[in-house]
Write an enzyme that holds these catalytic residues in place. Structure first.
Site, PDB file in Angstrom:
ATOM      1  N   LYS B 116       0.826  -1.211   0.000  1.00 57.88           N
ATOM      2  CA  LYS B 116       0.000   0.000   0.000  1.00 57.88           C
ATOM      3  C   LYS B 116       0.858   1.258   0.000  1.00 57.88           C
ATOM      4  CE  LYS B 116      -4.237  -1.862   1.861  1.00 57.88           C
ATOM      5  NZ  LYS B 116      -3.913  -3.169   2.435  1.00 57.88           N
ATOM      6  N   GLY B 164      -8.258  -7.333   3.905  1.00 57.04           N
ATOM      7  CA  GLY B 164      -9.413  -7.872   4.621  1.00 57.04           C
ATOM      8  C   GLY B 164      -9.612  -7.248   5.990  1.00 57.04           C
ATOM      9  N   LYS B 237     -17.221  -6.705   1.758  1.00 58.01           N
ATOM     10  CA  LYS B 237     -18.458  -6.205   1.171  1.00 58.01           C
ATOM     11  C   LYS B 237     -19.603  -7.197   1.347  1.00 58.01           C
ATOM     12  CE  LYS B 237     -15.363  -3.909  -1.895  1.00 58.01           C
ATOM     13  NZ  LYS B 237     -14.436  -4.216  -2.989  1.00 58.01           N
ATOM     14  N   GLU B 275     -10.059   1.113  -6.112  1.00 56.36           N
ATOM     15  CA  GLU B 275     -11.001   1.420  -5.035  1.00 56.36           C
ATOM     16  C   GLU B 275     -10.747   2.826  -4.510  1.00 56.36           C
ATOM     17  OE1 GLU B 275     -11.893  -3.042  -3.340  1.00 56.36           O
ATOM     18  OE2 GLU B 275     -10.637  -1.743  -2.111  1.00 56.36           O
ATOM     19  N   GLU B 288      -7.045   1.538  -2.761  1.00 57.98           N
ATOM     20  CA  GLU B 288      -6.128   0.488  -3.203  1.00 57.98           C
ATOM     21  C   GLU B 288      -6.563  -0.013  -4.564  1.00 57.98           C
ATOM     22  OE1 GLU B 288      -6.679  -2.420   0.035  1.00 57.98           O
ATOM     23  OE2 GLU B 288      -7.677  -3.704  -1.439  1.00 57.98           O
ATOM     24  N   ARG B 292      -6.895  -7.888 -10.216  1.00 55.41           N
ATOM     25  CA  ARG B 292      -7.523  -9.189 -10.510  1.00 55.41           C
ATOM     26  C   ARG B 292      -9.003  -8.958 -10.782  1.00 55.41           C
ATOM     27  NH1 ARG B 292     -10.578  -9.240  -5.946  1.00 55.41           N
ATOM     28  NH2 ARG B 292      -9.621  -8.450  -4.071  1.00 55.41           N
ATOM     29  N   ARG B 338     -24.145 -10.707  -1.379  1.00 56.02           N
ATOM     30  CA  ARG B 338     -23.275 -11.850  -1.088  1.00 56.02           C
ATOM     31  C   ARG B 338     -23.949 -12.694  -0.018  1.00 56.02           C
ATOM     32  NH1 ARG B 338     -16.975  -9.944  -0.985  1.00 56.02           N
ATOM     33  NH2 ARG B 338     -17.109  -8.362  -2.635  1.00 56.02           N
TER      34      ARG B 338
END
Lengths: 71, 446
Positions: B116, B164, B237, B275, B288, B292, B338
């Site tokens: 980061k 995370g 999320k 993001e 960040e 992917r 989700r």
């Protein structure tokens, strides 16, 4: 005498107590990992650790005994 | 185009990648751990190779076992999915060294965004906005306190190599910072092998908005609009939507152009996500980059009509993007929920046997799931068992459709977050688009 049990299936990440340790009700005794989350397992009542029944890295099921306490 | 692709992942995303490969006439190779021997992704792939024991470190993170599986089966390329090895530069490099195409950016681009601290420098050089902060790792707690006093509390304490939400905490005073520093650094060291910490100014009541990009290997890049992903628990999320109800045309264009400038700075190739935090005055700050495919990519597919996995494959095979920015559709509104195997109130995991699963069906409804009735939900992997995605002509229709779909969704045998999802979709706050990242923390308290 009481036992502390796993409240869900997981892998034992860390055992936080050893035989002879005095624990208070509500104290974390084992850290489980389940679904990428750390789950602290607490003693429901106070006592002295008589035996640790789980080793770090063990897979445990819900309801398995982790730590045995003596009054 | 490739004739055979190995998918270095599991669950719903492995199945989703297989689906596109099949449509494109590409043969697929699944890999699996002992816990996934009977999994759907294993049965659906043309071939499947066992790569180790249940724990991810012994299977899905085992670079050598996965590359051997690719060589054994003659796969020409590897799709890493998300999570696991998808942002591991060593994996991308090792694949390339063995002559296997990694479907994603170069190892250098992954590494540039992996730290980061390094990412922040890159983003500033590209001229995109970042949140004021420590400009790199802090040496110790004393330096952290000095810098925090300069930028002003509240500040975010973060691990340089974290993810995370691990090693990350909001601190509101010097006292809190002193308490939080050592424990978060130790946690980051345990999880990511590096306890380096940095500080950022805390943006209050922010929204999490991200930009999807596609960049080909010929210097051409486009942005596929934004996704609103503010509803999170433990920094993961829960509900995402596209477009964001908060983003206007000017902000959309500014964020999209900033995203492409960052991609150009690292010669980014393939699909990626930038993001950002957006504050109430519509200022945006880089958070960040995910180098992917993203879990929530289906909402973008729903409004653009593009298949992102197809474009990942095409770009990796050297094809140019066949379209320009002004040709990209943005039709209607899409929402994703989700579905987590977890207690809806305590949000704690709920492993066990999924005795019955009934998925909703109908117009504008898409299910991306990795399980079926009878599946064992083990404690070894992420609690997300599936994603429910809906599309409507507008946000109101999408919400109504999602509510109907959630009502028809049946999960038995384990606890799931379905009750929470239903309650959120029915709430006034969600209907109003008042979704800030504290949505679930303050759930029921407003």
């Amino acid at each position: 005498m009481a036992t502390v049990q796993a409240n869900m299936a997981g892998i034992v990440l860390r055992v936080l107590v050893q035989p002879g340790d005095r624990v208070e009700a509500g104290q974390d005794v084992v850290m489980l990992e389940s679904m990428k989350m750390e789950i602290p397992i607490q003693a429901e009542q106070g006592g002295v650790v008589a035996e640790v029944l789980a080793n770090e890295g063990d897979f445990v099921n819900e309801g398995d005994d982790l730590v045995r306490l003596e009054d | 185009m490739f004739s055979k692709v190995l998918i270095a992942n599991r669950g719903e995303i492995a199945r989703r990648i297989i689906r596109t490969c099949r449509r494109m006439g590409i043969a697929t190779v699944a890999v699996y751990s002992d816990a996934d021997e009977k999994a759907l992704h294993v049965r659906e792939a043309d071939e499947a190779v066992r790569i180790g024991e249940a724990q991810v470190a012994k299977s899905y993170l085992n670079i050598d076992a996965i590359l051997r599986a690719a060589e054994q089966t003659g796969a020409e390329a590897i799709h890493p999915g998300y999570g696991l090895l998808s942002e591991n530069a060593d994996f991308a490099r090792a694949a390339a060294e063995r002559g296997i195409r990694f479907i994603g950016p170069s190892p250098e681009a992954i590494a540039a965004m992996g730290s980061k601290v390094a990412a922040r420098e890159t983003v500033k050089r590209a001229g995109a906005p970042v949140v004021p902060g420590s400009e790199g790792a802090v040496a110790d707690v004393e330096e952290a306190c000095r810098i925090a006093a300069e930028i002003g509390y509240p500040v975010m304490l973060k691990a340089s190599y974290g993810g995370g939400g691990i090693g990350m905490q909001v601190v509101r005073s010097e006292e809190e910072l002193r308490k939080a520093f050592a424990s978060n650094s130790a946690r980051a060291k345990a999880y990511f092998g590096n306890g380096e910490m940095f500080l950022e100014k805390r943006v209050e009541r922010p929204r999490h908005v991200e930009i999807q990009v596609l960049c080909d290997g010929h210097g051409h890049g486009v942005y596929l609009w934004e996704r609103e992903c503010s509803i999170q628990r433990r920094h993961q999320k829960v509900i995402e939507e596209a477009p964001s109800p908060f983003v206007d045309e000017a902000l959309r264009r500014n964020m999209g152009e900033a995203a492409l400038a960052i991609c150009r700075a690292i010669r980014y190739e393939n699909a990626g996500t930038l993001e950002f935090l957006v504050d109430e005055e519509k200022n945006f700050y880089f958070l960040e980059m995910n180098t992917r495919l993203q879990v929530e990519h289906p909402v973008t597919e729903m409004i653009t009509g593009l298949d992102l996995v197809e474009w990942q494959l095409r770009i990796a095979a050297g094809e140019p993007l066949g379209f320009r920015q002004d040709e990209i559709a943005r039709e209607g509104h899409a929402i994703e929920c989700r579905v987590y195997a977890e207690d809806p109130e305590k949000m704690l995991p709920s492993p066990g046997t999924l005795t019955r699963l009934v998925l909703p069906e109908g117009e504008g409804i898409r299910n991306d799931v990795g399980v079926e009735s009878g599946s064992e939900i083990t404690p070894f992997y992420d609690p997300m068992i599936g994603k429910l995605i809906v599309h409507g002509r507008d946000r109101a229709e999408a919400i109504a459709r999602m509510q109907q779909a959630l009502d028809a969704y049946v999960i038995e045998g384990i606890r799931s977050n379905l009750p929470l999802l239903r309650a959120i979709l029915a709430s006034d706050r969600f209907a109003a688009g008042d979704t800030t990242t504290d949505f679930l923390e303050t759930w029921g308290k407003r």
